[in-house]
Design a protein around this motif. Structure first.
Motif, PDB file in Angstrom:
ATOM      1  N   VAL A   1       0.884  -1.168   0.000  1.00  0.00           N
ATOM      2  CA  VAL A   1       0.000   0.000   0.000  1.00  0.00           C
ATOM      3  C   VAL A   1       0.918   1.213   0.000  1.00  0.00           C
ATOM      4  O   VAL A   1       1.569   1.499   0.998  1.00  0.00           O
ATOM      5  CB  VAL A   1      -0.941   0.014   1.219  1.00  0.00           C
ATOM      6  N   VAL A   2       1.002   1.912  -1.130  1.00  0.00           N
ATOM      7  CA  VAL A   2       2.019   2.949  -1.307  1.00  0.00           C
ATOM      8  C   VAL A   2       1.376   4.306  -1.563  1.00  0.00           C
ATOM      9  O   VAL A   2       0.223   4.400  -1.999  1.00  0.00           O
ATOM     10  CB  VAL A   2       2.963   2.599  -2.481  1.00  0.00           C
ATOM     11  N   ASN A   3       2.135   5.349  -1.273  1.00  0.00           N
ATOM     12  CA  ASN A   3       1.711   6.699  -1.608  1.00  0.00           C
ATOM     13  C   ASN A   3       2.342   7.064  -2.943  1.00  0.00           C
ATOM     14  O   ASN A   3       3.560   7.126  -3.074  1.00  0.00           O
ATOM     15  CB  ASN A   3       2.147   7.691  -0.532  1.00  0.00           C
ATOM     16  N   HIS A   4       1.499   7.284  -3.928  1.00  0.00           N
ATOM     17  CA  HIS A   4       1.994   7.581  -5.275  1.00  0.00           C
ATOM     18  C   HIS A   4       1.426   8.911  -5.742  1.00  0.00           C
ATOM     19  O   HIS A   4       0.227   9.038  -6.009  1.00  0.00           O
ATOM     20  CB  HIS A   4       1.587   6.459  -6.229  1.00  0.00           C
ATOM     21  N   ARG A   5       2.266   9.923  -5.767  1.00  0.00           N
ATOM     22  CA  ARG A   5       1.876  11.257  -6.233  1.00  0.00           C
ATOM     23  C   ARG A   5       0.661  11.774  -5.469  1.00  0.00           C
ATOM     24  O   ARG A   5      -0.290  12.307  -6.039  1.00  0.00           O
ATOM     25  CB  ARG A   5       1.608  11.243  -7.736  1.00  0.00           C
ATOM     26  N   GLY A   6       0.714  11.551  -4.153  1.00  0.00           N
ATOM     27  CA  GLY A   6      -0.350  12.043  -3.303  1.00  0.00           C
ATOM     28  C   GLY A   6      -1.567  11.154  -3.226  1.00  0.00           C
ATOM     29  O   GLY A   6      -2.529  11.465  -2.515  1.00  0.00           O
ATOM     30  N   GLU A   7      -1.542  10.044  -3.924  1.00  0.00           N
ATOM     31  CA  GLU A   7      -2.682   9.114  -3.944  1.00  0.00           C
ATOM     32  C   GLU A   7      -2.277   7.811  -3.269  1.00  0.00           C
ATOM     33  O   GLU A   7      -1.187   7.284  -3.505  1.00  0.00           O
ATOM     34  CB  GLU A   7      -3.077   8.843  -5.396  1.00  0.00           C
ATOM     35  N   GLU A   8      -3.146   7.278  -2.395  1.00  0.00           N
ATOM     36  CA  GLU A   8      -2.879   5.970  -1.802  1.00  0.00           C
ATOM     37  C   GLU A   8      -3.208   4.901  -2.824  1.00  0.00           C
ATOM     38  O   GLU A   8      -4.338   4.787  -3.286  1.00  0.00           O
ATOM     39  CB  GLU A   8      -3.703   5.757  -0.532  1.00  0.00           C
ATOM     40  N   LEU A   9      -2.200   4.135  -3.194  1.00  0.00           N
ATOM     41  CA  LEU A   9      -2.339   3.153  -4.259  1.00  0.00           C
ATOM     42  C   LEU A   9      -2.210   1.754  -3.671  1.00  0.00           C
ATOM     43  O   LEU A   9      -1.196   1.419  -3.052  1.00  0.00           O
ATOM     44  CB  LEU A   9      -1.251   3.388  -5.312  1.00  0.00           C
ATOM     45  N   SER A  10      -3.243   0.946  -3.845  1.00  0.00           N
ATOM     46  CA  SER A  10      -3.201  -0.438  -3.371  1.00  0.00           C
ATOM     47  C   SER A  10      -2.589  -1.325  -4.447  1.00  0.00           C
ATOM     48  O   SER A  10      -3.036  -1.328  -5.596  1.00  0.00           O
ATOM     49  CB  SER A  10      -4.607  -0.933  -3.031  1.00  0.00           C
ATOM     50  N   LEU A  11      -1.566  -2.082  -4.062  1.00  0.00           N
ATOM     51  CA  LEU A  11      -0.910  -2.990  -4.989  1.00  0.00           C
ATOM     52  C   LEU A  11      -1.358  -4.431  -4.743  1.00  0.00           C
ATOM     53  O   LEU A  11      -0.734  -5.374  -5.259  1.00  0.00           O
ATOM     54  CB  LEU A  11       0.613  -2.892  -4.834  1.00  0.00           C
ATOM     55  N   ILE A  12      -2.430  -4.611  -3.984  1.00  0.00           N
ATOM     56  CA  ILE A  12      -2.908  -5.945  -3.636  1.00  0.00           C
ATOM     57  C   ILE A  12      -3.538  -6.605  -4.865  1.00  0.00           C
ATOM     58  O   ILE A  12      -4.488  -6.091  -5.441  1.00  0.00           O
ATOM     59  CB  ILE A  12      -3.945  -5.884  -2.494  1.00  0.00           C
ATOM     60  N   THR A  13      -3.009  -7.763  -5.241  1.00  0.00           N
ATOM     61  CA  THR A  13      -3.492  -8.472  -6.424  1.00  0.00           C
ATOM     62  C   THR A  13      -4.560  -9.493  -6.045  1.00  0.00           C
ATOM     63  O   THR A  13      -4.874  -9.689  -4.873  1.00  0.00           O
ATOM     64  CB  THR A  13      -2.329  -9.213  -7.111  1.00  0.00           C
ATOM     65  N   ARG A  14      -5.087 -10.166  -7.046  1.00  0.00           N
ATOM     66  CA  ARG A  14      -6.033 -11.262  -6.795  1.00  0.00           C
ATOM     67  C   ARG A  14      -5.338 -12.347  -5.977  1.00  0.00           C
ATOM     68  O   ARG A  14      -4.146 -12.609  -6.153  1.00  0.00           O
ATOM     69  CB  ARG A  14      -6.503 -11.875  -8.117  1.00  0.00           C
ATOM     70  N   THR A  15      -6.095 -13.016  -5.110  1.00  0.00           N
ATOM     71  CA  THR A  15      -5.497 -14.042  -4.258  1.00  0.00           C
ATOM     72  C   THR A  15      -5.086 -15.281  -5.047  1.00  0.00           C
ATOM     73  O   THR A  15      -4.299 -16.090  -4.559  1.00  0.00           O
ATOM     74  CB  THR A  15      -6.464 -14.467  -3.141  1.00  0.00           C
ATOM     75  N   SER A  16      -5.565 -15.427  -6.273  1.00  0.00           N
ATOM     76  CA  SER A  16      -5.238 -16.620  -7.055  1.00  0.00           C
ATOM     77  C   SER A  16      -3.820 -16.593  -7.617  1.00  0.00           C
ATOM     78  O   SER A  16      -3.306 -17.631  -8.040  1.00  0.00           O
ATOM     79  CB  SER A  16      -6.233 -16.785  -8.201  1.00  0.00           C
ATOM     80  N   ASP A  17      -3.183 -15.438  -7.623  1.00  0.00           N
ATOM     81  CA  ASP A  17      -1.839 -15.334  -8.202  1.00  0.00           C
ATOM     82  C   ASP A  17      -1.099 -14.171  -7.549  1.00  0.00           C
ATOM     83  O   ASP A  17      -1.474 -13.017  -7.740  1.00  0.00           O
ATOM     84  CB  ASP A  17      -1.929 -15.127  -9.712  1.00  0.00           C
ATOM     85  N   GLY A  18      -0.042 -14.482  -6.815  1.00  0.00           N
ATOM     86  CA  GLY A  18       0.687 -13.432  -6.097  1.00  0.00           C
ATOM     87  C   GLY A  18       2.017 -13.059  -6.701  1.00  0.00           C
ATOM     88  O   GLY A  18       2.818 -12.365  -6.062  1.00  0.00           O
ATOM     89  N   GLN A  19       2.285 -13.471  -7.961  1.00  0.00           N
ATOM     90  CA  GLN A  19       3.627 -13.242  -8.516  1.00  0.00           C
ATOM     91  C   GLN A  19       4.006 -11.768  -8.587  1.00  0.00           C
ATOM     92  O   GLN A  19       5.152 -11.402  -8.345  1.00  0.00           O
ATOM     93  CB  GLN A  19       3.758 -13.906  -9.883  1.00  0.00           C
ATOM     94  N   MET A  20       3.032 -10.892  -8.896  1.00  0.00           N
ATOM     95  CA  MET A  20       3.363  -9.473  -9.018  1.00  0.00           C
ATOM     96  C   MET A  20       3.708  -8.853  -7.667  1.00  0.00           C
ATOM     97  O   MET A  20       4.420  -7.846  -7.600  1.00  0.00           O
ATOM     98  CB  MET A  20       2.205  -8.718  -9.656  1.00  0.00           C
ATOM     99  N   LEU A  21       3.214  -9.459  -6.577  1.00  0.00           N
ATOM    100  CA  LEU A  21       3.545  -8.927  -5.253  1.00  0.00           C
ATOM    101  C   LEU A  21       5.027  -9.113  -4.942  1.00  0.00           C
ATOM    102  O   LEU A  21       5.607  -8.323  -4.189  1.00  0.00           O
ATOM    103  CB  LEU A  21       2.694  -9.611  -4.183  1.00  0.00           C
ATOM    104  N   PHE A  22       5.643 -10.150  -5.511  1.00  0.00           N
ATOM    105  CA  PHE A  22       7.081 -10.334  -5.313  1.00  0.00           C
ATOM    106  C   PHE A  22       7.850  -9.193  -5.981  1.00  0.00           C
ATOM    107  O   PHE A  22       8.885  -8.748  -5.475  1.00  0.00           O
ATOM    108  CB  PHE A  22       7.525 -11.683  -5.875  1.00  0.00           C
ATOM    109  N   LEU A  23       7.341  -8.721  -7.121  1.00  0.00           N
ATOM    110  CA  LEU A  23       7.970  -7.580  -7.781  1.00  0.00           C
ATOM    111  C   LEU A  23       7.778  -6.315  -6.950  1.00  0.00           C
ATOM    112  O   LEU A  23       8.710  -5.516  -6.790  1.00  0.00           O
ATOM    113  CB  LEU A  23       7.385  -7.402  -9.177  1.00  0.00           C
ATOM    114  N   ALA A  24       6.569  -6.138  -6.395  1.00  0.00           N
ATOM    115  CA  ALA A  24       6.323  -4.980  -5.531  1.00  0.00           C
ATOM    116  C   ALA A  24       7.216  -5.025  -4.307  1.00  0.00           C
ATOM    117  O   ALA A  24       7.716  -3.996  -3.841  1.00  0.00           O
ATOM    118  CB  ALA A  24       4.847  -4.950  -5.115  1.00  0.00           C
TER     119      ALA A  24
END
Length: 712
Positions: free
Chosen positions: A338-361
């Motif tokens: 959960v990051v602050n991006h240009r003043g906006e709270e941006l959720s990087l939470i992906t679908r529970t069926s595939d978490g590969q992108m969370l490793f990149l985050a």
């Protein structure tokens, strides 16, 4: 030591399994014994010269009542590990009693230092001892590993005249043998190999993509390397070797520290053992793992930042259990996701069926932002990471966060069937937060799908590999950073879009026909609203059966009649009337939700400007029709933005359409195939005609044959 000798030793150990375990284990389970025994024998051989010093130190420490003994015992052993049991493997070789051998072997294992104990526990090797003992195979197994034909010790075996009979195995050579055994066992069990073992050719490519662009910028110093899904540790060790080699070539002296996290207990044990075998005891302490150490829910290095990061996270693997441990989607506050991006709270939470992108985050969160080189990342993903997730969803937000921060340098499409347990398309993402000037604001896509060498024998689904020439070719295209048939360069915004919800007004007509009213009266009776049914019949007599195609006017008159009759219509009653006496009608007037004064909504696309009876402008906000609702993806590079797009693509066909700017979301996707699609050339008319004539001639021949057969 020459490669031929290393291969011979590897083959010898490999054959121990067939000699000792053939009738005791199925072939896929040989690794459960051979890998831990190889580790134990290497540790045993390394510790032999200092065995007595360790035992003496242990006795002295016990007599002095010192409980924290790890440091002094390591010093006495001269290694990052030790064994305080009175035995070596050679002492156990000639045990006559099977029961005594089992007891002494357990005592021998229990004497190892805590770091080796952890490796043995994660191998679950003690679970194999009863089985080996009952089959009277434990002694044979130990004897095979002590065979005088091989030397797993770092010290040479001498002849009686002092000449070398068998050279010693240094840490690097032993590490090579161990890695080769792991590779062979992974190939034997190829249905699982891809989960924790990335082909070495792919790892080499990833390491070069990380280091070669900044090879001449590496200064003497200390660098941290990290893999959040480190498996058996191959990526870390290859990356370390690559960096040290490049540093040496440029006259620099670098110190590297490896950090890794791995959830699979066995592969974690292999990784840690490999580092200890190679003499990297300090690095082994930086490898954390086991089932309780999931990278997503239990970050082992929350406060560390790394210079270089490589990983091959699991694809298509559910992370639902991690999500629950983290407090659920609404409860996650982890700053990695959960990051602050240009003043906006941006959720990087992906679908529970595939978490590969969370490793990149996770890796992105560990970038260094205060050093000259910053951080460089290479991570393998399948194709879904390029496009899954709608605008505003986790996967899209991760792409947005990375691209809008200008961290994505390139994506390389690998050949199909590169991995052991899958033939799907795979891609290497290359990230840097210190892009060179020519790369700033741009992303390079490289199509390397046709650059490979076929294998002589398939390894599971892996039927090809990257040769040295292929690797160099890919790296050259990456470094050259020029447009070509295999290299496309795009501005960052080329992958972004606005997701716009296009609304159309709800158009209703009221039908007060006798049939409708009778059904409505019955419904009102069932819902104990009989008075409403009677009232609507009286309304029909005054207003007429209709159809009434101006719902707002109908509602206004209805409300007035109810007031005159002393009836106050509540929301539930109005809903009954709308749901059962009204229906959609394209010829009806739009249903008005609100009317705004002129100037409050200046853009006609957000409502329709009308002139009231007094000649004043007003903006009418209509009630949207959910059945006519549509969405449009408007490229961020659209000249004139959303409004221009809608004026060109939507309003000519739906002049009453509008959108709500507050509901616009930004998304990013990378349609790799679209950029490299090569349509097959159309066949010429002559070819098509020739085929048709051939088919026609064949059909005539068959017909003649059939008819001729009947006549006979």
């Amino acid at each position: 030591m020459e490669n031929g000798q290393l291969t011979w030793i590897t083959n010898f150990i490999w054959n121990i399994a067939d000699d000792v375990l053939r009738d005791l284990y199925v072939r896929g389970k040989y690794r459960d014994v051979i890998l831990p025994m190889t580790v134990i024998r290497r540790f045993d051989a390394v510790l032999e010269p200092t065995k007595q010093a360790v035992l003496q130190m242990k006795e002295n420490l016990d007599q002095a009542g010192i409980t924290n003994q790890d440091g002094p015992l390591r010093q006495a052993a001269g290694q990052a590990f030790y064994n305080t049991s009175p035995f070596t493997l050679r002492d156990l070789k000639n045990r006559a009693s099977r029961q005594q051998l089992e007891a002494d072997f357990r005592a021998y294992l229990d004497g190892f230092s805590p770091n080796v104990q952890e490796i043995i526990d994660n191998f679950e090797f003690r679970n194999q001892i009863p089985r080996l003992s009952r089959a009277d195979a434990l002694g044979t197994l130990i004897e095979k590993f002590l065979d005088p034909a091989i030397n797993l010790s770092p010290y040479p075996v001498l002849n009686s005249d002092g000449s070398v009979r068998l050279p010693g195995l240094d840490n690097h050579a032993m590490g090579t043998i161990f890695e080769e055994l792991v590779r062979r066992f992974n190939e034997e069990n190829n249905e699982e190999a891809g989960e924790h073992w990335t082909p070495r050719d792919v790892v080499k490519l990833m390491a070069r993509l990380i280091f070669l662009p900044i090879a001449d910028q590496i200064e003497s110093g200390t660098y941290l390397l990290y893999d959040g899904a480190c498996g058996t540790g191959g990526m870390l060790t290859v990356a370390e070797d690559t960096m040290k080699q490049l540093a040496t070539e440029h006259g620099k002296q670098v110190t590297t520290h490896l950090y890794g996290q791995e959830i699979n207990a066995e592969t974690y044990a292999i990784c840690k053992a490999d580092l200890l075998i190679k003499g990297e005891g300090e690095e082994a302490e930086n490898i954390v793992g086991g089932p309780e150490y999931s990278t997503l829910s239990n970050d082992a290095f929350p406060h560390l930042k790394f210079d270089f990061m490589l990983s091959n996270p699991p694809y298509g693997k559910s992370w639902k259990s991690d999500l629950e441990r983290m407090g659920g989607k609404q409860g996650i506050k982890d700053p990695r996701f959960v990051v602050n991006h240009r003043g906006e709270e941006l959720s990087l939470i992906t679908r529970t069926s595939d978490g590969q992108m969370l490793f990149l985050a996770n890796m992105v969160s560990k970038m260094k932002h205060d050093t000259p080189l910053g951080s460089r990342i290479a991570e393998v993903h399948n194709g879904s990471s390029l496009f899954t997730g709608d605008a505003g969803q986790g996967e899209s937000n991760i792409r947005r966060y990375i691209i809008e921060n200008d961290w994505l340098e390139a994506i390389v499409a690998l050949p199909l069937n590169m991995f052991y347990n899958t033939g799907i398309a795979t891609y290497i993402w290359v990230l840097s937060n210190r892009k060179p000037e020519q790369r700033k604001g741009k992303v390079q896509l490289i199509d390397a799908t046709q650059w490979y060498q076929p294998l002589r024998k398939n390894l599971g689904k892996k039927n090809c590999e990257l040769s040295e020439d292929d690797i160099q070719r890919i790296v050259d295209v990456f470094l050259k950073f020029e447009e070509s048939e295999q290299s496309k360069i795009f501005p960052n915004k080329a992958f972004g879009y606005w997701k716009v919800i296009v609304e159309r007004p709800l158009r209703l007509r009221a039908d007060l026909s006798e049939v409708k009213l009778n059904r409505f009266a019955q419904l009102c009776k069932e819902q104990q609203q009989s008075g409403l049914g009677t009232f609507m019949k009286s309304v029909a007599k005054i207003m007429g059966a209709g159809p009434h195609r101006n719902y707002n006017l109908f509602l206004e008159k209805l409300t007035q009649l109810a007031k005159e009759a002393g009836i106050k219509l509540n929301g539930k009653q109005l809903k009954l009337i709308r749901d059962h006496l009204c229906e959609r009608d394209e010829q009806a007037e739009p249903v008005i939700r609100k009317i705004h004064q002129a100037g409050t909504k200046a853009d006609p696309l957000h409502g329709l400007v009308e002139i009231d009876l007094h000649g004043k402008a007003r903006v009418v906000e209509y009630e949207p029709d959910s059945e006519l609702r549509d969405s449009e993806q408007v490229p961020l590079l659209e000249d004139g933005g959303i409004d221009a797009f809608l004026k060109r693509e939507v309003l000519p066909y739906a002049p009453d359409a509008w959108y709500d700017p507050s509901k616009v979301k930004i998304g990013y996707e990378i349609n790799f195939n679209r950029y490299f699609y090569k349509p097959k050339p159309l066949r010429s008319l002559e070819e098509i005609r020739a085929d048709l004539l051939a088919v026609e001639k064949e059909a005539e021949g068959l017909l003649d044959e059939i008819l001729g057969g009947k006549e006979e």
